[in-house]
Scaffold this active site. Structure first.
Site, mmCIF file in Angstrom:
data_model
loop_
_atom_site.group_PDB
_atom_site.id
_atom_site.type_symbol
_atom_site.label_atom_id
_atom_site.label_comp_id
_atom_site.label_asym_id
_atom_site.label_seq_id
_atom_site.Cartn_x
_atom_site.Cartn_y
_atom_site.Cartn_z
ATOM 1 N N PRO A 1 0.824 -1.213 0.000
ATOM 2 C CA PRO A 1 0.000 0.000 0.000
ATOM 3 C C PRO A 1 0.859 1.266 0.000
ATOM 4 C CG PRO A 1 -0.696 -1.545 1.707
ATOM 5 C CD PRO A 1 0.614 -2.023 1.199
ATOM 6 N N GLU A 2 0.531 2.186 -0.894
ATOM 7 C CA GLU A 2 1.242 3.461 -0.977
ATOM 8 C C GLU A 2 0.222 4.582 -0.735
ATOM 9 O OE1 GLU A 2 3.672 3.564 -4.560
ATOM 10 O OE2 GLU A 2 3.911 1.397 -4.503
ATOM 11 N N LYS B 1 2.336 7.657 3.788
ATOM 12 C CA LYS B 1 1.630 6.373 3.820
ATOM 13 C C LYS B 1 1.057 6.071 5.201
ATOM 14 C CE LYS B 1 5.205 4.578 0.718
ATOM 15 N NZ LYS B 1 6.283 3.585 0.606
ATOM 16 N N ARG C 1 15.260 -2.795 -5.519
ATOM 17 C CA ARG C 1 13.857 -3.125 -5.729
ATOM 18 C C ARG C 1 13.615 -3.622 -7.143
ATOM 19 N NH1 ARG C 1 10.680 -0.325 -1.967
ATOM 20 N NH2 ARG C 1 9.041 -1.700 -2.695
#
Ligand SMILES: [Zn+2]
Length: 293
Positions: free
Chosen positions: A2-3, A58, A278
């Site tokens: 979730p961002e 966030k 990433r």
């Protein structure tokens, strides 16, 4: 993962239904979720009223009537589910818990309100956290104080983006955009999408990005975040019934999780590389690495 848009979707969804509710009881299945022992949390939370729901980056911030703050970070796999007799609302990390019977094996915390409705904090990977802070702790909470500007605030413009990322001129743009101290709220998905839209290779050093590309990057970040919030927050796809569908927050994605599929702009195959530790999706044709002296 979730961002900003997913947390904002939770805030928008919950704001309408839980503001003003009084907590009756808190059931803690995974004590490490909290910063204080279970008994302390339960004592402080019971009988307190939810005054407002806010967001910073966030982080979801709930202001309570007893002058405490509840800070929720969903990290990798956190999600929030609200349930009463009529509706069920879920947002955050999309998985089968959106539909399954609550609590389930991913449930870490359950908040029961006096009117019988409930909120579940689920977190498969257990990286998420909730902190209960009093006013002084809240004012001194360095995680919050160190966050960069909000990309959807009125103050966030091209000049500010330039100023912020130039704090790290010799770093790769992707690493810099992921840095919550530079800008708050962006994560792996929205950074990849923004860079694709602006045709910038994620390994490009900040100092080597041209003025025009930077302008495009600014516009991309703002439009992708807004679009995504609109998808989750404005429609009611996050309100589920027993036959409901889970949120599909990556439907809009042009590169994220689209490895080997054609770029929607040029037709080249999307590839997956590693940047700043990433997994990173790019179109190798649209996003060329540019070096400049
Ligand atoms: Zn392309």
């Amino acid at each position: 993962m979730p961002e900003l848009p997913e947390v904002e979707t939770i805030r928008l969804g919950l704001n309408k239904i839980v503001t003003g509710k009084v907590i009756k009881r808190v059931i803690i299945y995974w004590p490490k979720t909290f910063n204080y022992p279970t008994k302390y949390i339960q004592e402080k939370l019971s009988k307190s009223r939810l005054l407002s729901l806010n967001r910073r980056g966030k982080l979801l911030i709930i202001e309570l009537s007893n002058k405490y703050y509840l800070l929720i970070h969903l990290k990798m796999t956190g999600q929030i589910i609200y349930k009463d007799q009529k509706i069920r609302f879920g947002a955050g990390h999309p998985n089968d818990s959106f539909m399954s019977k609550m609590p389930d094996k991913t449930t870490r915390v359950e908040i029961l309100f006096e009117d019988g409705s409930r909120i579940y904090f689920n977190d498969q990977r257990k990286f998420g956290w909730i902190k209960l802070l009093n006013r002084t702790e809240y004012a001194n909470f360095s995680f919050l104080n160190n966050l960069g500007p909000e990309p959807l605030s009125k103050e966030f413009n091209l000049e500010q983006l330039k100023g912020r990322i130039n704090i790290r001129p010799n770093s790769m743009i992707k690493a810099v955009l992921l840095d919550q101290k530079i800008i708050a709220g962006l994560g792996n998905i929205y950074v990849d999408e923004s860079l694709w839209m602006a045709k910038i290779h994620p390994k490009t050093l900040v100092k080597n990005i041209s003025k025009s590309k930077l302008k495009k990057l600014y516009e991309s970040i703002v439009s992708i975040l807004n679009f995504s919030i609109m998808q989750g927050g404005a429609s009611d796809r996050n309100y589920l019934d027993v036959n409901g569908q889970k949120g599909s927050f990556t439907k809009f994605a042009q590169v994220y999780k689209r490895k080997d599929q054609p770029c929607t702009r040029c037709g080249h195959k999307i590839i997956k590389i590693r940047v700043a530790g990433r997994g990173t999706h790019i179109c190798p044709d649209c996003q060329k690495l540019i070096f400049r002296a």
